[in-house]
Every structure is written in C-alpha cells, then in structure tokens.
Scaffold this motif. Structure first.
Motif, PDB file in Angstrom:
ATOM      1  N   ASP A 136      15.339  50.907  -7.307  1.00  0.00           N
ATOM      2  CA  ASP A 136      16.455  50.066  -7.767  1.00  0.00           C
ATOM      3  C   ASP A 136      15.851  48.791  -8.364  1.00  0.00           C
ATOM      4  N   PRO A 137      15.786  48.708  -9.675  1.00  0.00           N
ATOM      5  CA  PRO A 137      15.105  47.578 -10.334  1.00  0.00           C
ATOM      6  C   PRO A 137      15.686  46.199 -10.013  1.00  0.00           C
ATOM      7  N   LYS A 138      16.982  46.091  -9.919  1.00  0.00           N
ATOM      8  CA  LYS A 138      17.619  44.772  -9.730  1.00  0.00           C
ATOM      9  C   LYS A 138      17.141  44.064  -8.457  1.00  0.00           C
ATOM     10  N   PRO A 139      17.227  44.679  -7.266  1.00  0.00           N
ATOM     11  CA  PRO A 139      16.761  43.979  -6.061  1.00  0.00           C
ATOM     12  C   PRO A 139      15.279  43.601  -6.132  1.00  0.00           C
ATOM     13  N   TRP A 140      14.474  44.438  -6.782  1.00  0.00           N
ATOM     14  CA  TRP A 140      13.048  44.118  -6.920  1.00  0.00           C
ATOM     15  C   TRP A 140      12.891  42.853  -7.757  1.00  0.00           C
ATOM     16  N   LEU A 141      13.624  42.771  -8.851  1.00  0.00           N
ATOM     17  CA  LEU A 141      13.564  41.577  -9.705  1.00  0.00           C
ATOM     18  C   LEU A 141      14.034  40.340  -8.948  1.00  0.00           C
ATOM     19  N   VAL A 142      15.117  40.467  -8.209  1.00  0.00           N
ATOM     20  CA  VAL A 142      15.642  39.337  -7.431  1.00  0.00           C
ATOM     21  C   VAL A 142      14.595  38.875  -6.428  1.00  0.00           C
ATOM     22  N   GLU A 143      13.956  39.828  -5.747  1.00  0.00           N
ATOM     23  CA  GLU A 143      12.924  39.482  -4.755  1.00  0.00           C
ATOM     24  C   GLU A 143      11.741  38.778  -5.416  1.00  0.00           C
ATOM     25  N   GLN A 144      11.301  39.275  -6.551  1.00  0.00           N
ATOM     26  CA  GLN A 144      10.122  38.712  -7.213  1.00  0.00           C
ATOM     27  C   GLN A 144      10.389  37.361  -7.858  1.00  0.00           C
ATOM     28  N   THR A 145      11.599  37.159  -8.352  1.00  0.00           N
ATOM     29  CA  THR A 145      11.913  35.913  -9.062  1.00  0.00           C
ATOM     30  C   THR A 145      12.578  34.874  -8.173  1.00  0.00           C
ATOM     31  N   GLY A 146      13.236  35.333  -7.106  1.00  0.00           N
ATOM     32  CA  GLY A 146      14.015  34.421  -6.289  1.00  0.00           C
ATOM     33  C   GLY A 146      15.335  34.057  -6.959  1.00  0.00           C
ATOM     34  N   ASP A 147      15.660  34.740  -8.046  1.00  0.00           N
ATOM     35  CA  ASP A 147      16.861  34.463  -8.828  1.00  0.00           C
ATOM     36  C   ASP A 147      17.866  35.588  -8.612  1.00  0.00           C
ATOM     37  N   SER A 148      18.961  35.300  -7.899  1.00  0.00           N
ATOM     38  CA  SER A 148      19.947  36.343  -7.603  1.00  0.00           C
ATOM     39  C   SER A 148      20.682  36.826  -8.853  1.00  0.00           C
ATOM     40  N   ALA A 149      20.549  36.078  -9.942  1.00  0.00           N
ATOM     41  CA  ALA A 149      21.197  36.475 -11.199  1.00  0.00           C
ATOM     42  C   ALA A 149      20.239  37.214 -12.135  1.00  0.00           C
ATOM     43  N   ALA A 150      19.038  37.529 -11.649  1.00  0.00           N
ATOM     44  CA  ALA A 150      18.058  38.228 -12.489  1.00  0.00           C
ATOM     45  C   ALA A 150      18.651  39.535 -12.999  1.00  0.00           C
ATOM     46  N   LYS A 151      18.410  39.816 -14.270  1.00  0.00           N
ATOM     47  CA  LYS A 151      18.964  41.024 -14.887  1.00  0.00           C
ATOM     48  C   LYS A 151      17.844  41.946 -15.333  1.00  0.00           C
ATOM     49  N   THR A 152      18.152  43.227 -15.298  1.00  0.00           N
ATOM     50  CA  THR A 152      17.200  44.238 -15.730  1.00  0.00           C
ATOM     51  C   THR A 152      17.788  45.058 -16.864  1.00  0.00           C
ATOM     52  N   LYS A 153      16.926  45.485 -17.770  1.00  0.00           N
ATOM     53  CA  LYS A 153      17.357  46.401 -18.820  1.00  0.00           C
ATOM     54  C   LYS A 153      17.306  47.840 -18.319  1.00  0.00           C
ATOM     55  N   MET A 154      16.565  48.063 -17.217  1.00  0.00           N
ATOM     56  CA  MET A 154      16.447  49.415 -16.670  1.00  0.00           C
ATOM     57  C   MET A 154      17.577  49.645 -15.675  1.00  0.00           C
ATOM     58  N   THR A 155      18.530  50.448 -16.071  1.00  0.00           N
ATOM     59  CA  THR A 155      19.687  50.704 -15.208  1.00  0.00           C
ATOM     60  C   THR A 155      19.525  51.970 -14.373  1.00  0.00           C
ATOM     61  N   PHE A 156      18.557  52.817 -14.717  1.00  0.00           N
ATOM     62  CA  PHE A 156      18.335  54.064 -13.987  1.00  0.00           C
ATOM     63  C   PHE A 156      17.714  53.764 -12.628  1.00  0.00           C
ATOM     64  N   LYS A 157      18.189  54.458 -11.602  1.00  0.00           N
ATOM     65  CA  LYS A 157      17.637  54.346 -10.252  1.00  0.00           C
ATOM     66  C   LYS A 157      17.165  55.731  -9.836  1.00  0.00           C
ATOM     67  N   LEU A 158      15.915  55.844  -9.464  1.00  0.00           N
ATOM     68  CA  LEU A 158      15.378  57.126  -9.013  1.00  0.00           C
ATOM     69  C   LEU A 158      15.617  57.231  -7.515  1.00  0.00           C
ATOM     70  N   GLY A 159      16.414  58.196  -7.104  1.00  0.00           N
ATOM     71  CA  GLY A 159      16.846  58.309  -5.718  1.00  0.00           C
ATOM     72  C   GLY A 159      15.876  58.975  -4.765  1.00  0.00           C
ATOM     73  N   LYS A 160      14.907  59.735  -5.298  1.00  0.00           N
ATOM     74  CA  LYS A 160      13.953  60.410  -4.414  1.00  0.00           C
ATOM     75  C   LYS A 160      12.680  60.704  -5.188  1.00  0.00           C
ATOM     76  N   ASN A 161      11.632  60.972  -4.445  1.00  0.00           N
ATOM     77  CA  ASN A 161      10.321  61.344  -4.998  1.00  0.00           C
ATOM     78  C   ASN A 161       9.668  60.237  -5.821  1.00  0.00           C
ATOM     79  N   GLN A 162      10.007  58.987  -5.520  1.00  0.00           N
ATOM     80  CA  GLN A 162       9.426  57.870  -6.251  1.00  0.00           C
ATOM     81  C   GLN A 162       7.904  57.799  -6.082  1.00  0.00           C
ATOM     82  N   ALA A 163       7.421  58.068  -4.879  1.00  0.00           N
ATOM     83  CA  ALA A 163       5.976  58.013  -4.639  1.00  0.00           C
ATOM     84  C   ALA A 163       5.248  59.068  -5.464  1.00  0.00           C
ATOM     85  N   ASP A 164       5.894  60.205  -5.693  1.00  0.00           N
ATOM     86  CA  ASP A 164       5.284  61.253  -6.512  1.00  0.00           C
ATOM     87  C   ASP A 164       5.160  60.787  -7.962  1.00  0.00           C
ATOM     88  N   VAL A 165       6.209  60.149  -8.476  1.00  0.00           N
ATOM     89  CA  VAL A 165       6.163  59.638  -9.849  1.00  0.00           C
ATOM     90  C   VAL A 165       5.095  58.552  -9.957  1.00  0.00           C
TER      91      VAL A 165
END
Length: 157
Positions: free
Chosen positions: A103-132
């Motif tokens: 989930d790109p949005k929470p990662w961006l918020v965590e890294q920036t400290g900005d709760s309004a941080a926006k991402t252009k990547m809207t896709f969320k990979l629900g499983k097998n992320q470690a494999d990718v």
C-alpha cells in the motif's frame, strides 16, 4: 510413544527453518510481476527486456539498491519526490519495496511524516510481495551491500 515424540520434534526442527524464511521466491515473483507490467517494465540498460511492460511507472530494472525516485526522465509524483528529498541517500531495499507495493500511501506518509502525502501508484499488491521484491532484486546489480546499508543510513539521518 518416545519414537513418535522424537519423530515430531525432528519434523518440527526441519520445518522451522523453512517457516522462518520470509525471503521471497524470485521465480514465483516473476509470475506475480505480471500484475505490475501494465505500468512497469524491467529493461536492462542495453535495451534487453526482462519483462516488457508499460511506461506509466518507472523501469524497475536495478530498483533494489537504487536511490528513491532516481530514474532519469521519469516524472515522479510529489509524495515519492518528498521522500527522496528528505532522505537523499535512501535506496530501495526488498523490505521497503514490500511495504510500498502492499500500500504505497501509508509508506509515503511514514517516510515523509506528511499525512497528506500523495502517490501516483494506486495499485496495491495484496499477496506475494516478497516474491516480487526477490524477482526485482534478481535484476538489480546494486542489490548487495548498498541496499543493506541503506536502512542504517536512513536511521542515522
């Protein structure tokens, strides 16, 4: 009775290392990457396509060990650019990619400290992320020590 206890303990001792591994499987990740190729390609610098894909997202060849938001000529979103600005030495690690693609949005918020941080990547990979991530690391020449050192550098900043 003793034999069944010993057999159970022996099987558990053999199974634990396999369960403890959370490293991804690059072969499985290549197949799972099919979900990503609508937007991303994996193309080597010599033009060889590892995975022919879209250009909506940046080329992911060499992403593990590469600085955040650093593909020349790619127009990144404001959120990921803010991460790169606040952490100029930060590089993508397999762990960071797993979090980001989940989930790109929470990662961006965590890294920036900005709760309004926006991402252009809207896709969320629900499983097998470690494999990718393992698949991408396989196609990342700089995935070694530089990628492992990045979390320590980021914490020091």
């Amino acid at each position: 009775m003793k034999i069944s206890i010993y057999a159970t303990l022996a099987s558990l001792s053999l199974a634990l290392p396999a369960m403890a591994q959370d490293a991804g499987d690059a072969t499985k990740g290549e197949k799972e990457f099919n979900k990503c190729k609508a937007c991303h390609m994996v193309q080597a610098p010599d033009g060889t396509n590892v995975v022919k894909g879209g250009k909506t997202g940046p080329n992911l060849y060499g992403v593990v060990g590469r600085k955040i938001a650093s593909v020349e000529g790619f127009k990144y979103g404001d959120g990921i650019l803010e991460v790169a600005e606040k952490n100029p030495d930060m590089v993508w690690t397999e762990e960071a990619l797993v979090e980001y693609m989940t989930d790109p949005k929470p990662w961006l918020v965590e890294q920036t400290g900005d709760s309004a941080a926006k991402t252009k990547m809207t896709f969320k990979l629900g499983k097998n992320q470690a494999d990718v991530a393992a698949f991408l690391a396989k196609h990342s020449p700089d995935a070694g020590a530089e990628a492992e050192a990045a979390p320590a550098e980021a914490e020091a900043n």
